[in-house]
Design a protein around this motif. Structure first.
Motif, PDB file in Angstrom:
ATOM      1  N   ASP A 422     102.282  87.439  53.097  1.00 23.52           N
ATOM      2  CA  ASP A 422     103.584  88.086  52.969  1.00 23.52           C
ATOM      3  C   ASP A 422     104.667  87.006  53.023  1.00 23.52           C
ATOM      4  O   ASP A 422     104.955  86.430  54.079  1.00 23.52           O
ATOM      5  CB  ASP A 422     103.778  89.099  54.103  1.00 23.52           C
ATOM      6  CG  ASP A 422     105.070  89.884  53.956  1.00 23.52           C
ATOM      7  OD1 ASP A 422     105.734  89.732  52.898  1.00 23.52           O
ATOM      8  OD2 ASP A 422     105.411  90.640  54.886  1.00 23.52           O
ATOM      9  N   GLN A 423     105.301  86.712  51.855  1.00 20.61           N
ATOM     10  CA  GLN A 423     106.277  85.610  51.774  1.00 20.61           C
ATOM     11  C   GLN A 423     107.731  86.084  51.805  1.00 20.61           C
ATOM     12  O   GLN A 423     108.642  85.259  51.845  1.00 20.61           O
ATOM     13  CB  GLN A 423     106.042  84.801  50.492  1.00 20.61           C
ATOM     14  CG  GLN A 423     104.631  84.244  50.383  1.00 20.61           C
ATOM     15  CD  GLN A 423     104.503  83.212  49.286  1.00 20.61           C
ATOM     16  OE1 GLN A 423     105.141  82.145  49.346  1.00 20.61           O
ATOM     17  NE2 GLN A 423     103.715  83.531  48.264  1.00 20.61           N
ATOM     18  N   GLY A 424     107.924  87.399  51.766  1.00 24.11           N
ATOM     19  CA  GLY A 424     109.303  87.885  51.762  1.00 24.11           C
ATOM     20  C   GLY A 424     110.019  87.476  50.482  1.00 24.11           C
ATOM     21  O   GLY A 424     109.414  87.310  49.426  1.00 24.11           O
ATOM     22  N   THR A 425     111.359  87.241  50.592  1.00 17.58           N
ATOM     23  CA  THR A 425     112.170  86.896  49.405  1.00 17.58           C
ATOM     24  C   THR A 425     112.847  85.542  49.544  1.00 17.58           C
ATOM     25  O   THR A 425     113.613  85.141  48.669  1.00 17.58           O
ATOM     26  CB  THR A 425     113.255  87.964  49.197  1.00 17.58           C
ATOM     27  OG1 THR A 425     114.066  88.050  50.380  1.00 17.58           O
ATOM     28  CG2 THR A 425     112.617  89.318  48.911  1.00 17.58           C
ATOM     29  N   THR A 426     112.544  84.828  50.614  1.00 13.38           N
ATOM     30  CA  THR A 426     113.213  83.546  50.839  1.00 13.38           C
ATOM     31  C   THR A 426     112.348  82.408  50.341  1.00 13.38           C
ATOM     32  O   THR A 426     111.165  82.571  50.063  1.00 13.38           O
ATOM     33  CB  THR A 426     113.503  83.351  52.338  1.00 13.38           C
ATOM     34  OG1 THR A 426     112.263  83.375  53.066  1.00 13.38           O
ATOM     35  CG2 THR A 426     114.385  84.468  52.861  1.00 13.38           C
TER      36      THR A 426
END
Length: 504
Positions: A422-426
């Motif tokens: 899970d890398q998110g949006t950053t």
């Protein structure tokens, strides 16, 4: 100790009635028919007190069958006024019935000893005598299966017919004297003497041993013919040359169940059902295996994900390395297969190997002064499963019997999915290693223990050598900073498993 078989009380009245009928039939001319023959049938002798009741029951069934065949049956009770108790325990008494037949209006006697084989099976040692010859003209050792006593009576009836075909019928005078005796009229003033017959050839079957019922039997009796066999079958130890369909008739055993071991069945001299239960051949059956164990070797994987950011925070590089490394983890599998012959089977194994995945992430960022800041995040441990596929072939070194050692070989395909992150949006945005497969070749051995033809317990060991790009460290992308050390693979796996097999 003297064993005297009990006589049914109701047979006394029946004796006189049957005697009158036989006597009348002889007067009307029926006595000359080939089916009517005076037969001396003493009470069957038990080899031990444990067979006393069975001997009495079997004797009654045989005498009833001979009566139904039209013969004049002279029992101990009928001839007692002439010979007294000389027929008691006849099979175990010297000179019986050869010394008694000349005193009676009968040429033939049916004598039987009821005992058990060393394996505990009930057996009747049946001997047929003619006249004063102390040697039996025909001997049969007949196994008696539970619930099939009527077949024993049928077999004795057939042996009597065989003997009559050899010696011919008795004269009318003998039949009439027998009819008078069975009707209670005695032998009259002149006892009809039996017509002499040619001396019989030595019997094929060994002579019936004289047994003293007060002492244990020390000498083993000749082994009786196995169940389902008769005098026309090949002797024990010689291959049975009959067609296979005839050997397997009415047994529930199919030809495919003995494919590859037919000669063993032919040489065994056993009922096919007994042979299958004893040897548990796998031929002609579908097999389902369920097994579990431990896998050791390259069962886990590790990945290092890296990225580079410039002074403005823009991502400029992406890199990862990924590969297997050593661990010990549980595994389980199921398989389905088929055995075309006794020695070989093949099938497809589907299994899962539990494993972990070790994941590290980090990035490098260039600073305004030209230096580089390297950030390494704490490692993560992820749960994962690897799928195992093996199209196996297995060969049994010992294909028959309760314990069957075997060897097997198979190509192995080990499948694993992509890493979940899970890398998110950053930023940074890491490149994630994809799923893939490792290919290898597997070989091993084990032992199958079969409690019966349709179930087995087994334990085995397997070694797999792994090949291909995903069986070692693999890098992708560019990273300008110092690279972390890759995981060290062994390129193999060893597994120890055990399980149960069901066959249909």
């Amino acid at each position: 100790m003297r064993i005297v078989s009990p006589a049914s009380a109701g047979r006394r009245g029946l004796r006189s009635l049957l005697g009158v009928v036989a006597f009348c039939a002889s007067l009307l001319g029926f006595a000359s028919a080939s089916a009517a023959e005076p037969l001396l049938v003493p009470e069957f002798t038990p080899a031990s007190p444990g067979e006393f009741a069975l001997a009495g029951m079997l004797g009654i069934q045989v005498r009833d069958r001979l009566l139904a065949d039209g013969h004049i049956v002279l029992t101990e009770e009928v001839v007692a006024p002439v010979v007294g108790d000389a027929l008691q325990n006849c099979a175990a008494r010297p000179g019986c019935p050869s010394e008694i037949l000349p005193r009676l209006p009968a040429r033939l006697a049916v004598v039987s000893l009821i005992g058990r084989t060393p394996e505990g099976q009930l057996v009747a040692y049946v001997r047929l005598f003619v006249g004063a010859d102390p040697r039996p003209m025909i001997g049969r050792d007949l196994l008696i299966l539970p619930g099939q006593e009527y077949q024993f009576a049928d077999e004795v009836s057939g042996v009597v017919r065989e003997l009559l075909a050899m010696v011919g019928p008795s004269p009318d005078a003998v039949l009439m004297a027998a009819a008078r005796l069975i009707s209670g009229q005695g032998l009259g003033e002149v006892t009809p003497r039996p017509v002499p017959v040619a001396a019989p050839a030595p019997p094929v079957q060994p002579d019936l041993e004289v047994v003293d019922l007060d002492t244990p039997i020390e000498r083993e009796r000749p082994a009786p013919a196995p169940s389902g066999r008769n005098s026309s079958d090949p002797p024990t130890g010689a291959p049975d040359s009959r067609p296979l369909d005839e050997i397997l008739a009415d047994t529930g055993i199919l030809p495919r169940h003995v494919r590859g071991s037919e000669q063993s069945l032919r040489r065994a001299g056993l009922d096919p059902r007994d042979w299958v239960f004893k040897n548990s051949p796998h031929a002609g059956r579908l097999a389902f295996d369920v097994q579990a164990g431990l896998g050791m070797g390259d069962v886990e994987r590790a990945a290092d994900l890296r990225a580079t950011l410039d002074v403005d925070g823009t991502q400029t590089e992406t890199w990862y390395q990924e590969g297997p490394f050593y661990a010990r983890r549980p595994r389980g599998s199921v398989s389905i297969g088929y055995a075309p012959t006794t020695r070989v089977d093949f099938g497809l194994l589907f299994g899962v190997q539990h494993a972990n995945r070790l994941l590290t992430t980090g990035f490098a960022r260039k600073l305004e002064d030209g230096s580089v800041l390297v950030v390494a995040n704490p490692p993560q441990t992820l749960q994962a499963l690897q799928v195992l596929l093996q199209p196996r072939i297995r060969a049994y070194l010992v294909p028959l019997g309760p314990a069957k050692p075997y060897l097997f070989t198979a190509p192995e395909f080990r499948l694993f999915d992509a890493y979940k992150l899970d890398q998110g949006t950053t930023v940074p945005r890491y490149a994630v290693p994809p799923g893939g497969a490792m290919f290898g070749w597997c070989g091993g051995g084990g032992v199958m223990v079969d409690p019966g033809p349709i179930v087995g317990l087994f334990a085995e060991g397997a070694y797999t050598r792994l090949f291909g790009t995903r069986s070692g460290p693999r890098q992708n992308g560019v990273w300008s900073s110092a690279l972390p050390a890759p995981a060290v693979p062994t390129h193999n796996t060893f597994a120890i498993t055990g399980g149960v097999q069901f066959r249909i």
